[in-house]
Design an enzyme around this catalytic site. Sequence first.
Site, PDB file in Angstrom:
ATOM      1  N   GLU B  42       0.692  -1.084  -0.059  1.00  0.00           N
ATOM      2  CA  GLU B  42       0.019   0.131   0.193  1.00  0.00           C
ATOM      3  C   GLU B  42       0.943   1.155  -0.131  1.00  0.00           C
ATOM      4  O   GLU B  42       0.426   2.370  -0.418  1.00  0.00           O
ATOM      5  CB  GLU B  42      -0.878   0.060   1.288  1.00  0.00           C
ATOM      6  CG  GLU B  42      -2.219  -0.990   0.841  1.00  0.00           C
ATOM      7  CD  GLU B  42      -1.695  -2.310   1.552  1.00  0.00           C
ATOM      8  OE1 GLU B  42      -0.661  -2.631   2.032  1.00  0.00           O
ATOM      9  OE2 GLU B  42      -2.562  -3.078   1.785  1.00  0.00           O
ATOM     10  N   PHE B 104     -12.668  -6.935  12.552  1.00  0.00           N
ATOM     11  CA  PHE B 104     -11.494  -7.350  11.630  1.00  0.00           C
ATOM     12  C   PHE B 104     -10.985  -6.354  10.600  1.00  0.00           C
ATOM     13  O   PHE B 104     -11.755  -5.827  10.027  1.00  0.00           O
ATOM     14  CB  PHE B 104     -11.927  -8.737  10.712  1.00  0.00           C
ATOM     15  CG  PHE B 104     -11.072  -9.173   9.862  1.00  0.00           C
ATOM     16  CD1 PHE B 104      -9.703  -9.902  10.070  1.00  0.00           C
ATOM     17  CD2 PHE B 104     -11.032  -9.062   8.535  1.00  0.00           C
ATOM     18  CE1 PHE B 104      -8.789 -10.367   9.373  1.00  0.00           C
ATOM     19  CE2 PHE B 104     -10.161  -9.601   7.581  1.00  0.00           C
ATOM     20  CZ  PHE B 104      -9.055 -10.198   7.990  1.00  0.00           C
ATOM     21  N   GLN B 105      -9.575  -6.254  10.467  1.00  0.00           N
ATOM     22  CA  GLN B 105      -9.058  -5.177   9.865  1.00  0.00           C
ATOM     23  C   GLN B 105      -9.586  -3.739  10.097  1.00  0.00           C
ATOM     24  O   GLN B 105      -9.813  -2.873   9.266  1.00  0.00           O
ATOM     25  CB  GLN B 105      -9.102  -5.473   8.240  1.00  0.00           C
ATOM     26  CG  GLN B 105      -8.299  -6.581   7.922  1.00  0.00           C
ATOM     27  CD  GLN B 105      -8.143  -6.799   6.312  1.00  0.00           C
ATOM     28  OE1 GLN B 105      -8.706  -6.506   5.543  1.00  0.00           O
ATOM     29  NE2 GLN B 105      -6.980  -7.332   5.973  1.00  0.00           N
ATOM     30  N   LYS B 154     -17.400   0.571   4.945  1.00  0.00           N
ATOM     31  CA  LYS B 154     -18.227  -0.169   3.857  1.00  0.00           C
ATOM     32  C   LYS B 154     -19.388  -0.123   3.690  1.00  0.00           C
ATOM     33  O   LYS B 154     -19.991  -0.062   2.350  1.00  0.00           O
ATOM     34  CB  LYS B 154     -18.043  -1.633   4.096  1.00  0.00           C
ATOM     35  CG  LYS B 154     -17.932  -2.692   3.139  1.00  0.00           C
ATOM     36  CD  LYS B 154     -17.785  -3.912   3.508  1.00  0.00           C
ATOM     37  CE  LYS B 154     -17.808  -4.967   2.270  1.00  0.00           C
ATOM     38  NZ  LYS B 154     -17.424  -6.351   2.519  1.00  0.00           N
ATOM     39  N   MET B 470      25.252   6.240   3.625  1.00  0.00           N
ATOM     40  CA  MET B 470      25.108   7.340   4.288  1.00  0.00           C
ATOM     41  C   MET B 470      25.505   7.305   5.533  1.00  0.00           C
ATOM     42  O   MET B 470      25.957   7.922   6.359  1.00  0.00           O
ATOM     43  CB  MET B 470      23.744   8.156   3.695  1.00  0.00           C
ATOM     44  CG  MET B 470      23.838   9.734   4.461  1.00  0.00           C
ATOM     45  SD  MET B 470      24.912  10.640   3.671  1.00  0.00           S
ATOM     46  CE  MET B 470      24.017  11.459   2.712  1.00  0.00           C
TER      47      MET B 470
END
Lengths: 192, 573
Positions: B42, B104-105, B154, B470
């Site tokens: 993502e 959930f999620q 949703k 670096m």
Amino acid sequence: MSANGAEPRKHTISVLVENKFGVLSRVAGLFSARGYNIESLSVGETLDPSVSRMTIVVSGDEFVIEQVTKQLHKLIDVIKVNDLTDDSHVERELVLIRVNAEPQHRAEILRTADIFRARVVDVTPVSFVLETTGDEGKIEALIELLRPIGIQEVVRTGKIAISRGPKSRVKRAPEARRPRVSDDPRVVGFAD
Amino acid sequence: MLECLKREGVDIIFGLPGGAVLPIYDALYDFEGLRHILVRQEAAAGHAAEGYARATGKVGVCLVTSGPACTNLVTALQDAMMDSIPIVAFTGQVPTHLIGNDAFQEADNVGITRSATKHNFLVKDGKDLGPIIREAFHIAVTGRPGPVHVDLPKDILVKEAELIWPEKVVMRSYNPNYDGHPGQIKRAAKAMLRAKRPVLYVGGGVISSNANVELRELAELTQIPVTTTLMGMGAFPSEHPLSLEMLGMHGTYYANFAVHNSDVLVAVGARFDDRVTGRVDAFAPGAEIIHIDIDPSSISKNLKVDVPIVGDCRRVLRGLIDAVKQEKEEAGALEARRAWHAQIAEWKKAQPLRYEWSDDVIKPQYVIQEISNLTRGNAMIVTGVGQHQMWAAQYYKFTQPRAWFTSGGLGTMGYGLPTAMGVQAAHPGKQVINIDGDGSFQMNSQEMATCFAEHLPVKTVIINNAGHGMVRQWQRIIYKERYCAIDLPQIPDWVKLAEAYGCVGLRVTKPAEVVPAIEKMLSTPAPVILDVIVDKDECVFPMVPAGGANTDMILAPPSRETREKAEKSQTGF
């Protein structure tokens, strides 16, 4: 940094915000993210129910306060930011104090309350609850006088402030956008 | 919802589906006019949206699901926040009746992204969707641009709702100021004409307001030399006689000395970042500072400004040009400025950007120079974060704006490849080159799959020094060569990995092979990984140790003496 303004002092900042979900956490988050300390914060609706007013007391030098006001202004939901500190304004805070009230102290507490125009709003054989409003100095003084007697608990609302002049007035809300609580038939009595 | 996006002019969405956003993906199945690019993680969707936004100036859009997808996206949001990139990120959310139930999620998406976005929304009612999307795009692209996050439960996506589409966005609490104060512009113009040793210090604001033409006109009109920040590269041509190139921690000697000795410093769309200023009280100590910025809170944040001008860079620069033309040049100022140019030319001659050539090992700077030569400065250059990023900024000769993509403020390693995908998707016909490090590239190398599957022929050059270069440089110079946790053994085999992803892999180890390999890479129509094994001991110079003054720069590999100097001025990483 210039000598004047470098001294940290308390500022009272009045902020008009959209009365939307999450706005309080945006403001609080701003202070924590940038490392500024809020001394007190109070929120309430204005005449226009879609606008809330936050009164924030924050301590800092001119430099910090300038950033605080700019950062507040940067928040999308903030409509107006007004630093009242150097303008003519009225400040008030409400405090509730539950104090030990043994028989030998009861008279003294009542006398002190009277001088400070505090009211007794709850009584038990061993305690009083006093209620008063005032500016910070008055409330501090009352607490100091009651401290030797034995304060059980202090609850303060945080400061609210209003400017004396015509500045920062919200547009008048349309009439009767919302029924008043006292018009509600389910509400039986009103203390004040 | 897709109809709203289309009305906002969106043509590409970068995304990754999941449970909470399935209704949108179902609608996408037969929706015309939107290209969806499926990423592999993502954060890559967010970075790709950033690349798209920076390349086009339009809002970049990404769409991911709830919970872990949103938390993955946070890095990209914060990156866009720091670099003022306009993106709108949509995340799924569990149905409204489950919010707060640890479903959930589920994650508190708006709570998590609040400080990483310019603004965020939770849609609680289907009829608000249109106005919220309208506001989200408006907020992202106006004022100081930035990321806006919209959280979509949703059930809102499933329920039928009437589409409300306000023609105009009116917000009483958000009205950015675009026009600079005319009085302040006049003051600034006078100061610029009076100046004997002026410098223009230019940042990303000039790119995002498309003010490069105005900048060049003003610089040439007033003969003021121009230095750019990392974000401002491309705003002014690197090879212009007035160009001082980059300033700051790894800026050029002449840029930092010019700024240090200036009497008027004009900051345009830049924010006095600590990587630019070094020790603030030693930054341009004798200069009157003029600061042009769209964001009032940037002004006098790090440094006290003498002439603040709040407004859009392009409009303010246009105003300055007009004001300068009206004012009369002060006698003697032009004369003095000629001496100033001579002084700068002397600094340029004495301390140009340089490195030691080797016939045996490839010097990373050489690779960048050859990429610059072979593309004539016309490619879209994307970088990761680290030494290679600084070398790219130093040695690539920029000719145009919106052709340089780097994570400036946040310094997000792994930024390169996904951002390059966004740039390539926006400009299918252009040569997009991701100059990356072996450490940085590994943070998002999975996106090679996206490049392959979506036909995005991004070219990646890995400046491979087998470690976090670096960090190694800092440990070498400041931490007395106590190297710790920096070695990356030469795995994976990048050539094999590229091939595993269906891309083309190339490797070079000798300086003589560099040019042919770059040519081959550029002429390959598929995604390519070019693995360049470089000298691992090479450091980025000049270097100003953190907390040091810009004039304390280290110009060469550290001797005992320079190390002592670094220790003295170091106040922290």
